[in-house]
Design a protein around this motif. Structure first.
Motif, short mmCIF file in Angstrom:
data_model
loop_
_atom_site.label_atom_id
_atom_site.label_comp_id
_atom_site.label_asym_id
_atom_site.label_seq_id
_atom_site.Cartn_x
_atom_site.Cartn_y
_atom_site.Cartn_z
N UNK A 1 0.84 -1.20 0.00
CA UNK A 1 0.00 0.00 0.00
C UNK A 1 0.87 1.26 0.00
N UNK A 2 1.91 1.26 0.84
CA UNK A 2 2.81 2.41 0.90
C UNK A 2 3.49 2.63 -0.45
N UNK A 3 3.92 1.55 -1.06
CA UNK A 3 4.57 1.67 -2.37
C UNK A 3 3.59 2.22 -3.40
N UNK A 4 2.34 1.80 -3.28
CA UNK A 4 1.33 2.29 -4.22
C UNK A 4 1.11 3.79 -4.05
N UNK A 5 1.03 4.21 -2.79
CA UNK A 5 0.68 5.61 -2.52
C UNK A 5 1.88 6.54 -2.71
N UNK A 6 3.05 6.11 -2.21
CA UNK A 6 4.21 7.02 -2.22
C UNK A 6 5.20 6.71 -3.34
N UNK A 7 4.99 5.60 -4.02
CA UNK A 7 5.90 5.21 -5.09
C UNK A 7 6.82 4.09 -4.61
#
Length: 501
Positions: free
Chosen positions: A55-61
């Motif tokens: 999720x973090x990778x999705x939101x922040x790259x």
RNA sequence: GGCGAGUUGGCGGAGUGGUUACGCAGCGGAUUGCAAAUCCGUGUACAGGAGUUCGAAUCUCCUACUCGCCUCCA
């Protein structure tokens, strides 16, 4: 940008995540002590925080998230296991046994967690690679008056930090001292003082230090490694709720006193326990089974993952075969729906929205159910993959080798890349023969021979399914496992068959 | 003993003041040689009690029960 909200155990409230540096969101999760295969309880935080990582990778790259999960390879449990191996006949010295044991266990861990669809963290530091950092941190604590040496040990002095100690777990030092059920070492100034460094016997793992040859206490490795890799302030610290006290409390004490200029971890996340028959799964209770046990029983890793995602991470979770079977059927249905369909470029906003709301994975799965229609199969496929579950083309358990054949002669092979050519041919010929028999049986209203062929195929591990396409019969043969040499011969025999009367 | 979390229909499990969650199972139907798959329809719930409110699963208090931590633990 999607706003992520997380339940911070430190404040006991849901809070909007505001990364210190959105270009480098930093998360630390307590990893395994490597002396035995991971049981299902060990696997839960791996899956939970893997979802958060995604999720973090999705939101922040993808390039803007640093995820650290430690490997604790120095610990008294490891020493004990190694000693047991020694007494069991392993003639090597203790350190050699330990090295083999920890290396092997790390290999098992990686293999098992991969089966569960977990991505590898950015860094997986081994505690034994960070001994100098631990010693330095302990020296700093001693210099600041937060720790003291006694009888070869170094202990953290909780009285030196009464303002902060106990905040995370909501405990008062007085209460804990009063309720303590353990014998207190005589050299402790306060019964709650905990070990930072302890002396090692000649055969035990040990490192030179200002306090003599010894090894670190349990908690210091996480403080030292998170500091080395994430700095004195980072965003998220995760782990099982049973670690909240004393492990995380002690980590906070060590890190905040060693680096008072930082905040250490801002958001603390704790996953609840896995239970068996209503009781916590744990090694001390002996009611555990390993991830490998389940895999060996034939449960695909993603079925295990699905079952875990069905329970919110802050609630106790039960593993039952009934739930696993449901999960398997649900995934099969989704795979049937998405097979051959291109995945959408992005996961569904409903899925992201559910996860952003304190990792509400049950709601995310419900959103997937809503997407399980032919019209929304592309979004379903992307969302299923986003959650770390397989998809029809890459999952190694769903698209078993199979062929379908319509009476029109249209011939389809699924998963061609994994299917040996001779098996395709055998299945295809058998399918053709099946359709002949079937047409004959329908005309004669006698299905004896068809049913007999189905039974024989089943004994070879090949399932037969009849459906209709454009009103015409279509047969699908599915090989549920690799065929042995003998079975392949039999299959070809079926393909040739006896002549129709 | 101290501290904390929880209790939603047959099962799993969302939902934090006012409209069907959803899934599985069940039941009825379509399709079907059988089976599988698919499609349509459908019932049941908020641990107990008191209170706040026009209105509570959702807020407050009490009771009961379950679980966790206080010892190695994910």
């Amino acid at each position: 940008m999607t706003q992520i909200t997380l339940h911070n155990s430190r404040t006991r409230r849901k809070e909007a995540l505001a990364p210190i540096d959105p270009a480098d969101v930093r998360m630390y999760v307590c990893g395994p002590t490597v002396y035995d295969r991971a049981h299902l309880g060990n696997a839960r935080p791996v899956v939970v925080f893997d979802v958060l990582f995604r999720l973090l990778r999705h939101v922040y790259g993808a390039g803007h998230v640093t995820y650290v999960r430690n490997l604790t390879d120095v610990d008294d449990k490891i020493n004990a296991r190694a000693r047991a191996l020694q007494e069991g006949g392993d003639g090597r010295d203790l350190n050699a046994i330990i090295r083999t044991l920890t290396d092997e266990t790390i290999g098992f861990y990686h293999a098992d967690m991969k089966e569960l669809g977990a991505l590898r963290p950015t860094h997986e530091p081994r505690a034994t690679d960070y001994i100098p950092q631990m010693v330095a941190m302990i020296e700093g604590l001693v210099a600041k008056g937060h720790a003291y040496a006694a009888e070869g040990h170094v202990l953290f002095a909780v009285d030196s930090w009464r303002a902060g100690y106990g905040k995370l777990s909501g405990r008062a030092v007085e209460d804990m001292v009063a309720g303590a059920r353990v014998e207190v070492a005589p050299y402790k100034r306060n019964p709650m003082d905990f070990v930072l460094w302890k002396p090692s016997g000649p055969d035990e793992p040990g490192w030179d230090s200002p306090w003599g040859r010894g090894r670190p206490g349990w908690h210091i490795e996480c403080s030292a490694m998170s500091h080395a890799l994430l700095g004195e302030s980072f965003d998220i610290h995760g782990g099982g709720i049973d670690l909240m006290f004393p492990h995380h409390e002690n980590e906070i004490a060590q890190s905040c006193c060693a680096h008072p200029e930082g905040d250490f971890a801002r958001v603390w996340l704790h996953n609840e326990m896995v239970q068996v028959d209503g009781k916590k799964m744990s090694k001390s209770l002996g009611n555990f089974f390993t991830v490998r046990d389940l895999l060996d029983q034939g449960w695909p890793g993603e079925v295990i993952r699905f079952v875990m995602l069905q329970t919110h991470y802050r609630k106790p979770m039960d593993w039952t075969e009934a739930e696993a079977e449901r999960a398997r059927k649900t995934l099969e249905g989704w795979y049937r729906l998405t097979e051959g369909v291109p995945a959408a470029s992005l996961p569904s906003p409903q899925v992201i929205g559910a996860l952003a709301e304190d990792l509400n994975t049950p709601a995310a799965l419900a959103a997937l159910h809503d997407l399980a229609t032919p019209e929304t199969a592309e979004a379903l496929k992307a969302s299923v993959a986003f959650l770390g579950l397989g998809c029809a083309e890459t999952s190694d358990w769903y698209p078993r080798p199979r062929v379908s054949l319509e009476t029109s002669g249209h011939y389809g092979v699924r998963a061609p890349g994994t299917l040996p050519e001779d098996l395709v041919n055998a299945l295809g010929s058998t399918a053709a023969r099946f359709l002949d028999l079937y047409a004959d049986a329908k005309a004669k209203k006698d299905f004896t021979r068809v049913d007999a062929l189905k039974a024989r195929l089943k004994s070879l591990g090949v399932e037969t399914a009849i459906s209709r396409r454009d009103g015409k019969p279509c047969v699908e043969l599915t090989a549920h496992r690799a065929l042995s040499e003998g079975e392949a011969v039999q299959l070809r025999h079926e393909a040739e068959g006896e002549a129709l009367k």
